[in-house]
Design a protein around this motif. Structure first.
Motif, PDB file in Angstrom:
ATOM      1  N   TYR A  79      -3.148  -1.923 -11.217  1.00 29.42           N
ATOM      2  CA  TYR A  79      -2.620  -2.905 -10.260  1.00 29.42           C
ATOM      3  C   TYR A  79      -1.443  -2.537  -9.725  1.00 29.42           C
ATOM      4  CZ  TYR A  79       0.708  -3.849 -13.875  1.00 29.42           C
ATOM      5  OH  TYR A  79       1.675  -3.826 -15.134  1.00 29.42           O
ATOM      6  N   SER A  81       1.529  -5.107  -7.305  1.00 27.11           N
ATOM      7  CA  SER A  81       1.992  -6.425  -6.723  1.00 27.11           C
ATOM      8  C   SER A  81       3.365  -6.400  -6.222  1.00 27.11           C
ATOM      9  CB  SER A  81       1.964  -7.410  -7.850  1.00 27.11           C
ATOM     10  OG  SER A  81       2.950  -6.907  -8.782  1.00 27.11           O
ATOM     11  N   TYR A  82       3.588  -7.266  -5.352  1.00 27.40           N
ATOM     12  CA  TYR A  82       5.078  -7.693  -4.761  1.00 27.40           C
ATOM     13  C   TYR A  82       5.322  -9.135  -4.977  1.00 27.40           C
ATOM     14  CZ  TYR A  82       9.031  -7.322  -2.046  1.00 27.40           C
ATOM     15  OH  TYR A  82      10.375  -7.565  -1.434  1.00 27.40           O
ATOM     16  N   SER A  89       3.958 -14.194  -4.779  1.00 30.22           N
ATOM     17  CA  SER A  89       3.577 -12.935  -5.265  1.00 30.22           C
ATOM     18  C   SER A  89       2.220 -12.472  -4.559  1.00 30.22           C
ATOM     19  CB  SER A  89       3.493 -13.056  -6.825  1.00 30.22           C
ATOM     20  OG  SER A  89       4.735 -13.006  -7.339  1.00 30.22           O
ATOM     21  N   LEU A  90       1.881 -11.360  -4.269  1.00 34.75           N
ATOM     22  CA  LEU A  90       0.717 -10.673  -3.727  1.00 34.75           C
ATOM     23  C   LEU A  90       0.438  -9.419  -4.633  1.00 34.75           C
ATOM     24  CD1 LEU A  90       1.807 -10.513  -0.072  1.00 34.75           C
ATOM     25  CD2 LEU A  90       0.552 -12.413  -1.091  1.00 34.75           C
ATOM     26  N   ALA A  91      -0.765  -9.661  -4.706  1.00 32.70           N
ATOM     27  CA  ALA A  91      -1.439  -8.407  -5.864  1.00 32.70           C
ATOM     28  C   ALA A  91      -2.587  -7.889  -5.418  1.00 32.70           C
ATOM     29  CB  ALA A  91      -1.366  -8.986  -7.356  1.00 32.70           C
ATOM     30  N   THR A  93      -5.896  -5.596  -7.870  1.00 35.99           N
ATOM     31  CA  THR A  93      -6.230  -5.116  -8.967  1.00 35.99           C
ATOM     32  C   THR A  93      -7.554  -4.381  -8.973  1.00 35.99           C
ATOM     33  OG1 THR A  93      -5.251  -6.887 -10.180  1.00 35.99           O
ATOM     34  CG2 THR A  93      -6.852  -5.857 -11.623  1.00 35.99           C
ATOM     35  N   THR A 123      -2.775 -19.900  -8.465  1.00 40.34           N
ATOM     36  CA  THR A 123      -3.027 -18.688  -8.374  1.00 40.34           C
ATOM     37  C   THR A 123      -4.513 -18.735  -7.639  1.00 40.34           C
ATOM     38  OG1 THR A 123      -1.957 -17.896 -10.039  1.00 40.34           O
ATOM     39  CG2 THR A 123      -3.945 -16.455  -9.319  1.00 40.34           C
TER      40      THR A 123
END
Length: 207
Positions: A79, A81-82, A89-91, A93, A123
């Protein structure tokens, strides 16, 4: 496979660019069973190791799960993310469930976005595979020692594949004191999937 390579390259760039002032963490969670988004995977206790690298808002890492039974529910993920200071948060995976690793059909890529403010969290995620495109959204609220959550999805998350509520529950955690200088985090959840009518109680420890 291009998506997989892009994720691996992104992880490598971040790690090599910021390793001088990075924070590394690793650990192992052991749960009585593996329940994720309202569905149970495998049987028996689940061992879930992880390795994480972070610098500022960036985080990249690897997470896995293997059950202590012949029905092991093998899973190994990567994964990246930032997280922004205001709670967004952006991710992305890469889910890998076994088979030939460089076979693109063995991987599922999921972009996700989440937001937290106070005790509230939200989310949204969209898992993409060769023949799948499953959406999942979850809202949660924490107060005191208890976290409440409600999730809904389609495809793999529900009995008939239609979009509906599939993950309702509450969780709590505490530190189990062993000595004056050492304690073990313990967490537990009670989970109901209204779509499949499955009910779970899960307890885990972290090292």
């Amino acid at each position: 496979m291009k998506k997989i390579y892009a994720l691996l390259v992104l992880c490598l760039i971040i790690v090599t660019s910021f390793s001088a002032k990075a924070q590394w963490s690793t650990g192992l969670d052991i749960y009585s069973s593996y329940v994720w988004r309202g569905s149970k995977f495998g049987s028996g206790p689940a061992f879930q190791p992880y390795v994480d690298f972070s610098k500022g808002g960036f985080s990249v890492g690897a997470w896995g799960s293997v059950n202590a039974s012949t029905d092991e529910a093998f899973e190994m993920d990567l994964y990246a993310s930032y997280g922004f200071d205001f709670g967004l948060s952006l991710a992305v995976t890469d889910y890998y469930f076994g088979g030939e690793y460089f076979d693109g059909a063995m991987h599922f890529i999921e972009p996700a976005i989440s937001f937290e403010a106070g005790g509230f969290s939200l989310t949204a995620a969209y898992m993409l595979g060769d023949e799948t495109a499953d959406a999942y959204v979850e809202a949660g609220y924490g107060f005191g020692p208890v976290d409440l959550f409600v999730g809904a999805g389609n495809g793999q998350y529900t009995k008939d594949g239609g979009f509906m509520v599939c993950n309702v529950g509450l969780g709590t955690s505490k530190d189990l004191k062993i000595t004056d200088d050492f304690s073990i985090p313990v967490s537990g959840s009670v989970i109901l999937n209204p779509s499949t009518e499955a009910f779970y109680i899960v307890v885990g420890v972290s090292f």
